[in-house]
Motif scaffolding. Structure first.
Motif, PDB file in Angstrom:
ATOM      1  N   GLN A   1       0.858  -1.175   0.000  1.00  0.00           N
ATOM      2  CA  GLN A   1       0.000   0.000   0.000  1.00  0.00           C
ATOM      3  C   GLN A   1       0.894   1.224   0.000  1.00  0.00           C
ATOM      4  OE1 GLN A   1      -3.638   0.139   2.278  1.00  0.00           O
ATOM      5  NE2 GLN A   1      -3.143   2.219   2.955  1.00  0.00           N
ATOM      6  N   VAL A   2       0.729   2.046  -1.019  1.00  0.00           N
ATOM      7  CA  VAL A   2       1.578   3.214  -1.201  1.00  0.00           C
ATOM      8  C   VAL A   2       0.947   4.461  -0.598  1.00  0.00           C
ATOM      9  CG1 VAL A   2       2.717   4.643  -2.943  1.00  0.00           C
ATOM     10  CG2 VAL A   2       2.485   2.190  -3.317  1.00  0.00           C
ATOM     11  N   TYR A   3      -0.375   4.551  -0.673  1.00  0.00           N
ATOM     12  CA  TYR A   3      -1.061   5.781  -0.249  1.00  0.00           C
ATOM     13  C   TYR A   3      -2.459   5.453   0.265  1.00  0.00           C
ATOM     14  CZ  TYR A   3      -3.477  10.255  -0.573  1.00  0.00           C
ATOM     15  OH  TYR A   3      -4.222  11.356  -0.285  1.00  0.00           O
TER      16      TYR A   3
ATOM     17  N   ALA B   1      -4.717  10.626  -4.375  1.00  0.00           N
ATOM     18  CA  ALA B   1      -4.506   9.229  -4.754  1.00  0.00           C
ATOM     19  C   ALA B   1      -4.176   9.122  -6.234  1.00  0.00           C
ATOM     20  CB  ALA B   1      -5.740   8.391  -4.424  1.00  0.00           C
ATOM     21  N   GLU B   2      -4.895   9.863  -7.066  1.00  0.00           N
ATOM     22  CA  GLU B   2      -4.616   9.841  -8.510  1.00  0.00           C
ATOM     23  C   GLU B   2      -3.236  10.402  -8.816  1.00  0.00           C
ATOM     24  OE1 GLU B   2      -8.027  11.946  -9.969  1.00  0.00           O
ATOM     25  OE2 GLU B   2      -9.268  10.125 -10.009  1.00  0.00           O
ATOM     26  N   ALA B   3      -2.856  11.481  -8.125  1.00  0.00           N
ATOM     27  CA  ALA B   3      -1.527  12.070  -8.323  1.00  0.00           C
ATOM     28  C   ALA B   3      -0.440  11.103  -7.863  1.00  0.00           C
ATOM     29  CB  ALA B   3      -1.423  13.390  -7.569  1.00  0.00           C
ATOM     30  N   THR B   4      -0.670  10.461  -6.744  1.00  0.00           N
ATOM     31  CA  THR B   4       0.307   9.503  -6.219  1.00  0.00           C
ATOM     32  C   THR B   4       0.436   8.300  -7.140  1.00  0.00           C
ATOM     33  OG1 THR B   4      -0.221  10.183  -3.965  1.00  0.00           O
ATOM     34  CG2 THR B   4       0.937   8.104  -4.213  1.00  0.00           C
TER      35      THR B   4
ATOM     36  N   ASN C   1     -11.450   6.155   2.501  1.00  0.00           N
ATOM     37  CA  ASN C   1     -10.223   6.541   1.802  1.00  0.00           C
ATOM     38  C   ASN C   1     -10.046   5.839   0.460  1.00  0.00           C
ATOM     39  OD1 ASN C   1      -9.195   8.210   3.931  1.00  0.00           O
ATOM     40  ND2 ASN C   1      -8.666   6.362   5.051  1.00  0.00           N
ATOM     41  N   PHE C   2      -9.312   6.507  -0.409  1.00  0.00           N
ATOM     42  CA  PHE C   2      -8.828   5.914  -1.645  1.00  0.00           C
ATOM     43  C   PHE C   2      -7.415   5.437  -1.362  1.00  0.00           C
ATOM     44  CE2 PHE C   2     -12.210   8.600  -3.079  1.00  0.00           C
ATOM     45  CZ  PHE C   2     -12.763   7.907  -4.139  1.00  0.00           C
ATOM     46  N   LYS C   3      -7.117   4.217  -1.790  1.00  0.00           N
ATOM     47  CA  LYS C   3      -5.807   3.626  -1.497  1.00  0.00           C
ATOM     48  C   LYS C   3      -5.128   3.208  -2.791  1.00  0.00           C
ATOM     49  CE  LYS C   3      -7.482   2.089   2.931  1.00  0.00           C
ATOM     50  NZ  LYS C   3      -7.586   1.040   3.910  1.00  0.00           N
TER      51      LYS C   3
ATOM     52  N   SER D   1       5.834   6.096   3.416  1.00  0.00           N
ATOM     53  CA  SER D   1       4.744   5.537   4.217  1.00  0.00           C
ATOM     54  C   SER D   1       4.239   4.190   3.688  1.00  0.00           C
ATOM     55  CB  SER D   1       3.579   6.527   4.279  1.00  0.00           C
ATOM     56  OG  SER D   1       3.059   6.740   2.980  1.00  0.00           O
ATOM     57  N   ALA D   2       4.872   3.650   2.680  1.00  0.00           N
ATOM     58  CA  ALA D   2       4.431   2.382   2.086  1.00  0.00           C
ATOM     59  C   ALA D   2       4.631   1.224   3.058  1.00  0.00           C
ATOM     60  CB  ALA D   2       5.205   2.111   0.805  1.00  0.00           C
ATOM     61  N   PHE D   3       3.753   0.225   2.950  1.00  0.00           N
ATOM     62  CA  PHE D   3       3.878  -0.975   3.785  1.00  0.00           C
ATOM     63  C   PHE D   3       3.285  -2.170   3.061  1.00  0.00           C
ATOM     64  CE2 PHE D   3      -0.131   1.008   4.931  1.00  0.00           C
ATOM     65  CZ  PHE D   3      -1.018  -0.054   4.972  1.00  0.00           C
ATOM     66  N   ILE D   4       3.633  -3.362   3.536  1.00  0.00           N
ATOM     67  CA  ILE D   4       3.172  -4.620   2.948  1.00  0.00           C
ATOM     68  C   ILE D   4       1.935  -5.101   3.696  1.00  0.00           C
ATOM     69  CG2 ILE D   4       3.756  -7.050   2.554  1.00  0.00           C
ATOM     70  CD1 ILE D   4       6.684  -6.175   2.437  1.00  0.00           C
ATOM     71  N   PHE D   5       1.012  -5.682   2.955  1.00  0.00           N
ATOM     72  CA  PHE D   5      -0.165  -6.273   3.587  1.00  0.00           C
ATOM     73  C   PHE D   5      -0.688  -7.399   2.699  1.00  0.00           C
ATOM     74  CE2 PHE D   5      -1.980  -3.531   0.535  1.00  0.00           C
ATOM     75  CZ  PHE D   5      -3.237  -4.023   0.230  1.00  0.00           C
ATOM     76  N   LYS D   6      -1.604  -8.155   3.242  1.00  0.00           N
ATOM     77  CA  LYS D   6      -2.277  -9.227   2.519  1.00  0.00           C
ATOM     78  C   LYS D   6      -3.753  -8.872   2.492  1.00  0.00           C
ATOM     79  CE  LYS D   6      -0.930 -14.013   2.414  1.00  0.00           C
ATOM     80  NZ  LYS D   6      -0.699 -15.216   3.119  1.00  0.00           N
TER      81      LYS D   6
END
Length: 132
Positions: free
Chosen positions: A61-63, A70-73, A94-96, A121-126
C-alpha cells in the motif's frame, strides 16, 4: 554352543521373514481413467492463480487518503516504478493505492525496500478479500 544356536535361530527367523514377504508380494498394473477436461481445468486454475486478484498474494500500500491525491500519487508511482502494476481501491472513507502482487513475503520485502525510497509511508499487507 549357545551363540551358535542363537545364530541359527536368528538366521532361520530372517529366512522365514524373507520368504513370507516375497511369497505374499503382488505385482500389477494401474490404469488411470480420467476425464479429458481435467487438463483444461488445471490450465484454467493456473491462469486464475496468476491474476492480481489472488487472495494469497502480498501487496504494497503506497497511499491512503483523498481521491485527487490518490490519482496524483498513482501517476507518480507508475512513472517511477513501471515493473509493478498499481491500482486505486476505495475503502470507505479513503482511496488507497495498492501496488504489485507478490507470491512470497521475501519478494514483497525486496520490492518494499525500493518503494520506500520514494514513498516512505508504504507498507506490505495481505488483502482480506478478493478485489474486484
Amino acid at each position: 554352543m549357545k551363540t551358535l544356536s542363537l545364530k541359527i535361530s536368528l538366521l532361520a527367523f530372517i529366512g522365514c521373514l524373507f520368504l513370507t514377504t516375497n511369497g505374499f508380494a503382488q505385482q500389477g498394473n494401474v490404469t488411470v481413467n480420467q476425464d479429458k477436461n481435467i487438463d483444461v481445468l488445471l490450465d484454467l486454475k493456473k491462469e486464475m492463480n496468476k491474476t492480481d486478484n489472488a487472495i494469497d498474494r502480498y501487496k504494497i500500500q503506497v497511499y491512503s487518503g483523498n481521491r485527487s491525491d490518490a490519482e496524483a500519487t498513482q501517476s507518480k508511482f507508475n512513472s517511477t516504478f513501471d515493473k509493478w502494476k498499481s491500482n486505486i481501491v476505495y475503502e470507505y472513507p479513503n482511496f488507497k493505492i495498492w501496488a504489485g502482487s507478490f507470491t512470497t513475503r521475501l519478494e514483497a520485502d525486496r520490492a518494499l525496500k525500493e518503494v520506500k525510497q520514494k514513498f516512505s509511508s508504504a507498507f506490505i499487507f495481505k488483502p482480506k478479500k478478493e478485489i474486484k
